[in-house]
Write a protein that holds these residues in place. Structure first.
Motif, PDB file in Angstrom:
ATOM      1  N   PHE A 210      30.527  53.796  36.276  1.00  0.00           N
ATOM      2  CA  PHE A 210      30.089  55.259  35.579  1.00  0.00           C
ATOM      3  C   PHE A 210      30.143  56.225  36.440  1.00  0.00           C
ATOM      4  CE2 PHE A 210      28.458  51.863  32.513  1.00  0.00           C
ATOM      5  CZ  PHE A 210      29.320  52.000  31.546  1.00  0.00           C
ATOM      6  N   TYR A 211      29.931  57.549  35.895  1.00  0.00           N
ATOM      7  CA  TYR A 211      29.843  58.721  36.710  1.00  0.00           C
ATOM      8  C   TYR A 211      28.386  59.315  36.631  1.00  0.00           C
ATOM      9  CZ  TYR A 211      30.268  63.109  38.473  1.00  0.00           C
ATOM     10  OH  TYR A 211      30.132  64.536  39.027  1.00  0.00           O
ATOM     11  N   GLU A 212      27.712  59.655  37.504  1.00  0.00           N
ATOM     12  CA  GLU A 212      26.287  60.181  37.350  1.00  0.00           C
ATOM     13  C   GLU A 212      26.068  61.248  38.533  1.00  0.00           C
ATOM     14  OE1 GLU A 212      21.848  59.434  36.144  1.00  0.00           O
ATOM     15  OE2 GLU A 212      23.300  57.669  36.766  1.00  0.00           O
ATOM     16  N   VAL A 213      25.807  62.516  38.049  1.00  0.00           N
ATOM     17  CA  VAL A 213      25.393  63.430  39.197  1.00  0.00           C
ATOM     18  C   VAL A 213      23.920  63.192  39.687  1.00  0.00           C
ATOM     19  CG1 VAL A 213      25.117  65.801  39.661  1.00  0.00           C
ATOM     20  CG2 VAL A 213      27.038  65.472  38.226  1.00  0.00           C
ATOM     21  N   THR A 247      37.965  55.145  30.844  1.00  0.00           N
ATOM     22  CA  THR A 247      37.953  56.636  30.710  1.00  0.00           C
ATOM     23  C   THR A 247      37.346  57.274  29.613  1.00  0.00           C
ATOM     24  OG1 THR A 247      40.065  56.840  32.135  1.00  0.00           O
ATOM     25  CG2 THR A 247      39.408  59.009  31.137  1.00  0.00           C
ATOM     26  N   ARG A 248      37.800  56.584  28.341  1.00  0.00           N
ATOM     27  CA  ARG A 248      37.109  57.207  27.033  1.00  0.00           C
ATOM     28  C   ARG A 248      35.310  56.845  27.339  1.00  0.00           C
ATOM     29  NH1 ARG A 248      37.644  53.804  21.611  1.00  0.00           N
ATOM     30  NH2 ARG A 248      36.595  52.663  22.875  1.00  0.00           N
ATOM     31  N   ASN A 249      34.895  55.889  27.709  1.00  0.00           N
ATOM     32  CA  ASN A 249      33.675  55.376  27.860  1.00  0.00           C
ATOM     33  C   ASN A 249      33.117  56.323  28.708  1.00  0.00           C
ATOM     34  OD1 ASN A 249      34.247  53.252  26.086  1.00  0.00           O
ATOM     35  ND2 ASN A 249      34.309  51.703  27.529  1.00  0.00           N
ATOM     36  N   ASP A 250      33.564  56.537  30.008  1.00  0.00           N
ATOM     37  CA  ASP A 250      33.002  57.366  30.989  1.00  0.00           C
ATOM     38  C   ASP A 250      32.772  58.778  30.450  1.00  0.00           C
ATOM     39  OD1 ASP A 250      32.850  55.527  32.779  1.00  0.00           O
ATOM     40  OD2 ASP A 250      34.346  56.254  33.967  1.00  0.00           O
ATOM     41  N   SER A 251      33.689  59.527  29.709  1.00  0.00           N
ATOM     42  CA  SER A 251      33.780  60.675  28.902  1.00  0.00           C
ATOM     43  C   SER A 251      32.753  60.923  28.118  1.00  0.00           C
ATOM     44  CB  SER A 251      35.103  61.452  28.538  1.00  0.00           C
ATOM     45  OG  SER A 251      35.625  60.259  27.703  1.00  0.00           O
ATOM     46  N   ALA A 252      32.814  59.914  27.078  1.00  0.00           N
ATOM     47  CA  ALA A 252      31.917  59.920  26.076  1.00  0.00           C
ATOM     48  C   ALA A 252      30.488  59.821  26.545  1.00  0.00           C
ATOM     49  CB  ALA A 252      32.289  58.710  25.028  1.00  0.00           C
ATOM     50  N   ARG A 253      30.323  58.814  27.632  1.00  0.00           N
ATOM     51  CA  ARG A 253      28.897  58.847  28.123  1.00  0.00           C
ATOM     52  C   ARG A 253      28.289  60.136  28.764  1.00  0.00           C
ATOM     53  NH1 ARG A 253      26.765  57.389  33.157  1.00  0.00           N
ATOM     54  NH2 ARG A 253      24.720  56.136  32.921  1.00  0.00           N
ATOM     55  N   ASN A 438      27.945  68.076  15.722  1.00  0.00           N
ATOM     56  CA  ASN A 438      27.236  67.097  15.195  1.00  0.00           C
ATOM     57  C   ASN A 438      28.257  66.378  14.082  1.00  0.00           C
ATOM     58  OD1 ASN A 438      24.710  68.019  16.289  1.00  0.00           O
ATOM     59  ND2 ASN A 438      24.334  69.488  14.518  1.00  0.00           N
ATOM     60  N   GLN A 439      28.968  66.818  13.534  1.00  0.00           N
ATOM     61  CA  GLN A 439      29.943  65.784  12.601  1.00  0.00           C
ATOM     62  C   GLN A 439      30.703  64.873  13.768  1.00  0.00           C
ATOM     63  OE1 GLN A 439      33.637  66.419   9.851  1.00  0.00           O
ATOM     64  NE2 GLN A 439      31.884  67.539   9.372  1.00  0.00           N
ATOM     65  N   LEU A 440      31.242  65.400  14.688  1.00  0.00           N
ATOM     66  CA  LEU A 440      32.051  64.488  15.627  1.00  0.00           C
ATOM     67  C   LEU A 440      31.136  63.555  16.314  1.00  0.00           C
ATOM     68  CD1 LEU A 440      34.287  67.139  17.605  1.00  0.00           C
ATOM     69  CD2 LEU A 440      34.899  65.537  15.735  1.00  0.00           C
ATOM     70  N   HIS A 441      29.751  63.869  16.598  1.00  0.00           N
ATOM     71  CA  HIS A 441      28.929  63.169  17.223  1.00  0.00           C
ATOM     72  C   HIS A 441      28.533  61.697  16.293  1.00  0.00           C
ATOM     73  CE1 HIS A 441      25.020  61.537  18.871  1.00  0.00           C
ATOM     74  NE2 HIS A 441      25.376  61.859  20.135  1.00  0.00           N
ATOM     75  N   LEU A 657      40.016  68.815  22.544  1.00  0.00           N
ATOM     76  CA  LEU A 657      39.646  68.569  23.916  1.00  0.00           C
ATOM     77  C   LEU A 657      38.326  67.816  23.577  1.00  0.00           C
ATOM     78  CD1 LEU A 657      39.892  67.814  26.719  1.00  0.00           C
ATOM     79  CD2 LEU A 657      39.100  70.163  27.333  1.00  0.00           C
ATOM     80  N   LEU A 658      37.157  68.289  22.833  1.00  0.00           N
ATOM     81  CA  LEU A 658      36.047  67.754  22.560  1.00  0.00           C
ATOM     82  C   LEU A 658      36.140  66.423  21.741  1.00  0.00           C
ATOM     83  CD1 LEU A 658      32.869  67.975  22.683  1.00  0.00           C
ATOM     84  CD2 LEU A 658      32.912  69.224  20.528  1.00  0.00           C
ATOM     85  N   MET A 659      37.010  66.356  20.904  1.00  0.00           N
ATOM     86  CA  MET A 659      37.534  65.056  20.225  1.00  0.00           C
ATOM     87  C   MET A 659      37.974  63.903  21.234  1.00  0.00           C
ATOM     88  SD  MET A 659      39.081  66.410  16.640  1.00  0.00           S
ATOM     89  CE  MET A 659      39.243  64.901  15.927  1.00  0.00           C
ATOM     90  N   ALA A 660      38.611  64.434  22.242  1.00  0.00           N
ATOM     91  CA  ALA A 660      39.099  63.330  23.129  1.00  0.00           C
ATOM     92  C   ALA A 660      38.168  62.805  23.908  1.00  0.00           C
ATOM     93  CB  ALA A 660      40.287  64.185  23.931  1.00  0.00           C
ATOM     94  N   HIS A 661      37.197  63.615  24.577  1.00  0.00           N
ATOM     95  CA  HIS A 661      36.110  62.980  25.017  1.00  0.00           C
ATOM     96  C   HIS A 661      35.046  62.330  24.374  1.00  0.00           C
ATOM     97  CE1 HIS A 661      36.961  65.497  28.558  1.00  0.00           C
ATOM     98  NE2 HIS A 661      36.481  66.677  28.072  1.00  0.00           N
ATOM     99  N   LEU A 662      35.173  62.450  23.143  1.00  0.00           N
ATOM    100  CA  LEU A 662      34.288  61.681  22.212  1.00  0.00           C
ATOM    101  C   LEU A 662      35.227  60.362  21.815  1.00  0.00           C
ATOM    102  CD1 LEU A 662      32.145  64.202  20.067  1.00  0.00           C
ATOM    103  CD2 LEU A 662      31.357  62.767  21.890  1.00  0.00           C
ATOM    104  N   GLY A 663      36.339  59.966  22.173  1.00  0.00           N
ATOM    105  CA  GLY A 663      37.201  59.014  21.862  1.00  0.00           C
ATOM    106  C   GLY A 663      38.031  59.234  20.838  1.00  0.00           C
ATOM    107  N   PHE A 664      38.231  60.508  20.199  1.00  0.00           N
ATOM    108  CA  PHE A 664      39.183  60.401  19.164  1.00  0.00           C
ATOM    109  C   PHE A 664      40.690  61.070  19.717  1.00  0.00           C
ATOM    110  CE2 PHE A 664      34.978  61.205  17.190  1.00  0.00           C
ATOM    111  CZ  PHE A 664      35.052  60.392  16.435  1.00  0.00           C
ATOM    112  N   SER A 665      41.395  60.059  20.278  1.00  0.00           N
ATOM    113  CA  SER A 665      42.907  60.521  20.741  1.00  0.00           C
ATOM    114  C   SER A 665      43.669  59.285  20.496  1.00  0.00           C
ATOM    115  CB  SER A 665      42.735  61.191  22.184  1.00  0.00           C
ATOM    116  OG  SER A 665      43.703  61.315  22.682  1.00  0.00           O
TER     117      SER A 665
END
Length: 686
Positions: A210-213, A247-253, A438-441, A657-665
């Motif tokens: 996982f990535y975290e700043v 990658t999907r899990n990291d971006s979604a997180r 909110n709908q995508l979330h 791009l927002l959908m891809a980050h949330l796993g929709f791709s």
């Protein structure tokens, strides 16, 4: 017979080189100023000016080099010497500014042509240098400018090559992964069995990373760091490469727990970086090598200017040629300075500063980040969405004059004017962003597998209708028809419902979802008419034209009674629709105007249903439009999204791009863990 008098011809021969050289410098000024504006501007005049400057700049510089080569004599005099001094500046101009290397993606594919141009034009400049060679100081002053010109032209060629689809894709491919040595594994397995040893094995799950700043003292830098981390994923999306579920899990997180505003801000940063990589010299400039080359080019121009001012006797040359030489030298330095000024205010520089822990870097970061708002509007894209209303278009006064058939039929000027006349822009509001996020979330929270994700990607309004128990009544308007058919249907129905409600209440009293739904409706119609290549293949243009033709015929018949769009919508509401339009019209005409009327009447009836009302009706309509928008976004190819970055960007691209980050791709195809195995209590290497 001479067309031009001898006096005019002589005047042009004396001034043609001077005019073309100065014009070449002016075009560089236009390119560096407006090259970055199209990143966040949707103004057509900006694109037209930049397009003309981009196409003209190389041609003017090449013509100037040709004139210089032709003017070289066997015994160069003072005038020949000073004009030969201009040759390396033309190489600098051919290298172009940092803010624009490619006008469109197709220019990147022509990098080999630019490489050939580099060889030829450097050869011509070298020929001019040799023909004008003397021991005069002016000859040696040209050397540092030649270095700067070759560097700039070489940078441009390299960047075009790096951004071409093949090279860009190859640069992102990981090293070949043959996996565990299967033959050795089986040899060990058989050997264990043969010796009666335990040959059992178990799967090895790779630990998540996982990535975290952490520990960053600059508040805004957290989003910047996360955007740069996710940018590696974004580049693979735009290159149409597959991604892992890790990658999907990291971006979604990262994205999932953000507010809607922060999630969109991350996406905006990423798309801004993507624009820089595809259309500017970012891949070279924002590196240590690029910084070194900037020092080389700047110091070369500056040293040449100082030497020209101090060491050259200006009385030996024409006054106008001397001033042009000064103009070229000062212009080169000013352009380099302005390029550096733009560079230090980019996200690339802010990211570099934010990684430093000293107080000076933090101070500069805060100064530069706060100056973005005052200097360039703090925009990474246009932050606007196009609006196009079908009914407004159909209420136009008169068709184009038939006698002007050349302009109307051949050039289709009337169609262009019509589209521009009724196209408007509307800011993308925070409420709109929250509604989409909110709908995508909520959908991402219900996804338990990749199958669920693919299922949600295929929804285009039916999911909203299902959860509102309306699917039986409205399924015919979403899943039973093509996407363009559904867009026009719901666009007509949304307008009819909107103006019907507007008659009953004041505009300020309308629910916010009502206004947002109309914005979505007009935006998707704008996409269908202005950006049809962003939608799945279909006959959307035919349906749009047929629907407009039927609406115009109807409004022409009712011209006396219709003065505005509200009256037009009320007139459409009054049309009897007991018999389905297809029964009367057949299948030749693709107009869906009165199908939209039927849909509007069904939507209006929802208000009288138990537990409903105007607010819930508009909430459902708004959610349907969000789902249609998301479906269109995910269906659009990434290279098409990339093309829109040079037009100020599209909301559709941000949503995709927002959908891809949330796993929709559909590009997530590498399973977590890779199913590697090892022998139990074995020294066999993993």
């Amino acid at each position: 017979m001479q067309i031009f008098p001898e006096r005019v011809r002589k005047l042009w021969n004396d001034w043609e080189l001077r005019v073309t050289v100065v014009l070449s410098l002016c075009l560089q000024v236009v390119l560096i100023i407006f090259g970055n504006h199209r990143k966040f501007s949707t103004r057509n005049w900006v694109r037209v000016v930049l397009w003309m400057a981009y196409l003209s700049a190389d041609w003017i510089a090449t013509v100037s080099l040709g004139i210089l080569a032709q003017n070289q004599g066997d015994s160069p005099d003072a005038n020949v010497l000073i004009t030969a001094f201009w040759a390396p500046f033309l190489l600098v101009h051919l290298g172009g500014p940092d803010t624009v290397t490619a006008y469109s993606l197709e220019d990147n594919e022509l990098w080999l042509r630019h490489f050939l141009g580099l060889i030829v034009q450097v050869g011509v400049a070298f020929y001019i240098f040799l023909r004008s060679w003397t021991t005069h100081t002016l000859t040696f002053l040209a050397l540092p400018i030649y270095v700067a010109g070759i560097v700039k032209y070489g940078e441009r060629t390299w960047v075009l090559r790096s951004a071409s689809s093949e090279q860009f894709r190859d640069s992102l491919l990981p090293p070949p992964d043959p996996g565990p040595d299967y033959a050795k594994f089986m040899e060990e397995f058989n050997s264990r069995n043969a010796h009666g040893l335990d040959a059992s094995y178990q799967g090895v799950i790779e630990p998540p990373m996982f990535y975290e700043v952490k520990g960053n003292t600059i508040p805004e830098a957290k989003l910047l760091h996360e955007a740069f981390f996710l940018f590696n994923m974004v580049k693979r999306l735009f290159a149409s490469l597959i991604l892992s579920f890790q990658t999907r899990n990291d971006s979604a997180r990262i994205v999932k727990f953000k507010s809607a505003l922060d999630a969109f801000r991350i996406v905006e940063i990423e798309l801004g970086l993507m624009y820089d990589v595809l259309y500017t010299k970012a891949s070279v400039v924002y590196t240590r090598l690029g910084a070194f080359l900037r020092v080389v080019t700047f110091s070369s121009s500056l040293s040449a200017l100082v030497a020209f001012w101090v060491m050259i006797n200006k009385q030996d040359y024409s006054k106008i040629d001397t001033w042009i030489s000064y103009l070229l030298l000062v212009g080169a330095i000013v352009l380099e300075t302005y390029a550096v000024f733009l560079l230090i205010r980019t996200d690339w520089c802010l990211f570099w500063l934010s990684k430093k822990k000293n107080s000076l870097a933090i101070f500069f970061y805060q100064v530069l980040s706060s100056s973005r708002l005052a200097l360039i509007g703090n925009k990474r894209w246009s932050e606007s969405m196009g609006q196009f209303n079908l009914i407004s278009v159909c209420l136009r006064d008169n068709p184009p004059p038939k006698h002007n058939w050349v302009m109307n039929s051949f050039f289709s000027i009337h169609k262009i004017i019509e589209r521009y006349r009724y196209k408007t822009l509307e800011p993308v509001s925070i409420q709109l962003k929250e509604l989409v996020f909110n709908q995508l979330h909520s959908k991402s929270n219900t996804c338990r597998s990749s199958a669920d994700s693919k299922k949600f990607c295929s929804r285009r309004g039916d999911y909203v209708l299902e959860i509102n128990n309306c699917i039986d009544e409205f399924q015919w308007s979403v899943t039973d028809v093509e996407l363009d058919h559904s867009i026009i249907l719901w666009h007509v129905a949304t307008n009819l419902c909107y103006y019907s409600d507007l008659r009953r209440v004041e505009e300020d009293d309308l629910d916010s979802k009502c206004k947002i739904a109309k914005s979505f409706s007009d935006y998707m119609m704008y996409i269908l008419v202005w950006r049809p290549f962003m939608l799945p293949k279909g006959i959307g243009q035919t349906r749009y034209r047929d629907t407009c033709a039927e609406a115009r015929r109807y409004f022409d018949d009712k011209r006396i009674a219709i003065d505005n769009i509200t009256q037009a919508c009320m007139a459409l509401f009054g049309v009897s629709t007991e018999i389905p339009p297809k029964v009367v019209k057949g299948d030749r005409s693709k107009s869906v105007l009165f199908e939209g009327c039927i849909l509007a009447k069904l939507l209006q009836k929802l208000e009288t249903r138990e537990g409903w009302g105007r607010e819930r009706k508009w909430e459902m309509i708004c959610d349907v439009w969000v789902e249609i928008l998301c479906y269109a976004a995910i269906q659009c190819e990434w290279n098409v999204h990339a093309q829109q970055l040079r037009r100020g960007g599209e909301l559709l691209t941000l949503v995709s791009l927002l959908m891809a980050h949330l796993g929709f791709s559909e590009q997530y195809q590498i399973s977590q863990g890779h199913a590697r195995v090892e022998f139990v209590q074995s020294l066999y290497p993993n």
